[in-house]
Design an enzyme around this catalytic site. Structure first.
Site, PDB file in Angstrom:
ATOM      1  N   LEU A 255      12.088 -20.655  -3.111  1.00  0.00           N
ATOM      2  CA  LEU A 255      11.050 -19.804  -2.537  1.00  0.00           C
ATOM      3  C   LEU A 255       9.820 -19.778  -3.444  1.00  0.00           C
ATOM      4  O   LEU A 255       9.931 -19.633  -4.658  1.00  0.00           O
ATOM      5  CB  LEU A 255      11.594 -18.389  -2.347  1.00  0.00           C
TER       6      LEU A 255
ATOM      7  N   ASP B  88       0.831  -1.207   0.000  1.00  0.00           N
ATOM      8  CA  ASP B  88       0.000   0.000   0.000  1.00  0.00           C
ATOM      9  C   ASP B  88       0.868   1.260   0.000  1.00  0.00           C
ATOM     10  O   ASP B  88       1.883   1.323   0.687  1.00  0.00           O
ATOM     11  CB  ASP B  88      -0.894  -0.015   1.245  1.00  0.00           C
TER      12      ASP B  88
ATOM     13  N   HIS C  75       4.334   3.161  -8.711  1.00  0.00           N
ATOM     14  CA  HIS C  75       4.216   1.715  -8.900  1.00  0.00           C
ATOM     15  C   HIS C  75       5.529   1.113  -9.410  1.00  0.00           C
ATOM     16  O   HIS C  75       5.880  -0.011  -9.048  1.00  0.00           O
ATOM     17  CB  HIS C  75       3.080   1.397  -9.866  1.00  0.00           C
TER      18      HIS C  75
END
Length: 287
Positions: free
Chosen positions: A154, A40, A57
């Site tokens: 991962l 956020d 972004h």
């Protein structure tokens, strides 16, 4: 010029050493297996600095790759991020198109330059309704999942376009379809005496049944959920999976999120770890 290069190298070496020291200290406590992020603050970061649309972004993507690397170095096995909510489609059309182009660009970057993925042997999956994405983004996402499907390092899950309500509804629909298929097979294999074969068929739905059809099937529930920018809302993110997750709301906006913030989040988790584990055990006894 040569002196400047040497100074940069020295600083980089020092930072790498400090990172190893921080990770070594953290490893003395219980480490989370799975960390989830609500990224956020990208738009607020850009607006506060009078940057062009999309710049926040783009900087957020850099923070994402850094966090992915830190999690890998710390031995975290699963990392999940809330990249694009289904509700984001309600935003201005030009903003949604800009985000779609950015997603396509960044996914293609990962496809073309696989150094980061290869280094971590990272398996990437996308959770959500991919049919809602633009065709180029959907195809790029599917290609990235296919290329990394065999990796055993991962597990990096990107939620887009996603919300938890949609995930639960999707799981229920899949379970109902599965039950209908089983019922039809049993009906077609009816007993010779003319009665439909039952074989203990039941209509009850368990938590385990729904778990099998969640996007998160096969992943442990998040140990930590971090929402940056100081907001303390889940915003329809992993509602099914976060019953015992430690929720944290650090103040930095997502592009500002760094190793020190992640390290502090893990220290906070280690502090409450005994309490969380006790609650898990009590819940299991009540089942």
């Amino acid at each position: 010029m040569e002196d400047e290069t040497m100074r940069i190298r020295a600083v980089a070496t020092l930072l790498k050493f400090l990172r190893k020291c921080i990770i070594a200290v953290l490893s003395y406590g219980p480490m989370p297996q799975h960390i989830a992020f609500i990224m956020d603050g990208n738009r607020r970061y850009a607006k506060a600095r009078c940057m062009k649309d999309g710049t926040g972004h783009r900087m957020g993507f850099s923070a994402l790759i850094s966090s992915l690397l830190y999690c890998y170095e710390m031995g975290v096995k699963y990392m999940t991020v809330y990249a694009f909510s289904i509700d984001n489609f309600k935003r201005d059309t030009s903003e949604v198109q800009c985000l779609m182009k950015l997603m396509e660009e960044k996914i293609n970057e990962l496809l073309e330059n696989r150094e980061v993925i290869s280094r971590m042997n990272c398996k990437i999956s996308f959770w959500g309704n991919l049919e809602m994405l633009s065709e180029p983004v959907k195809l790029a996402a599917q290609k990235l999942m296919a290329i990394t499907a065999g990796n055993t390092g991962l597990v990096f899950s990107v939620c887009m376009p996603y919300n938890s309500t949609s995930e639960i509804v999707n799981a229920v629909n899949k379970l109902c379809a599965e039950r209908r298929y089983i019922a039809q097979k049993r009906h077609s294999g009816s007993c010779s005496n003319g009665h439909a074969a039952n074989n203990g068929a039941h209509s009850d739905i368990s938590v385990t049944d729904l778990d099998r059809h969640m996007y998160s099937n096969g992943c442990p529930d998040p140990d930590i959920v971090i929402r940056t920018s100081g907001e303390a809302r889940l915003s329809n993110f992993l509602l099914w999976q976060t019953t015992f997750s430690h929720l944290q709301s650090p103040d930095p906006l997502w592009p500002e999120f760094s190793l020190r913030h992640l390290a502090w989040a893990i220290l906070q988790y280690q502090r409450v770890y005994p309490y969380v584990e006790q609650n898990k055990k009590m819940a299991k006894k009540q089942l």
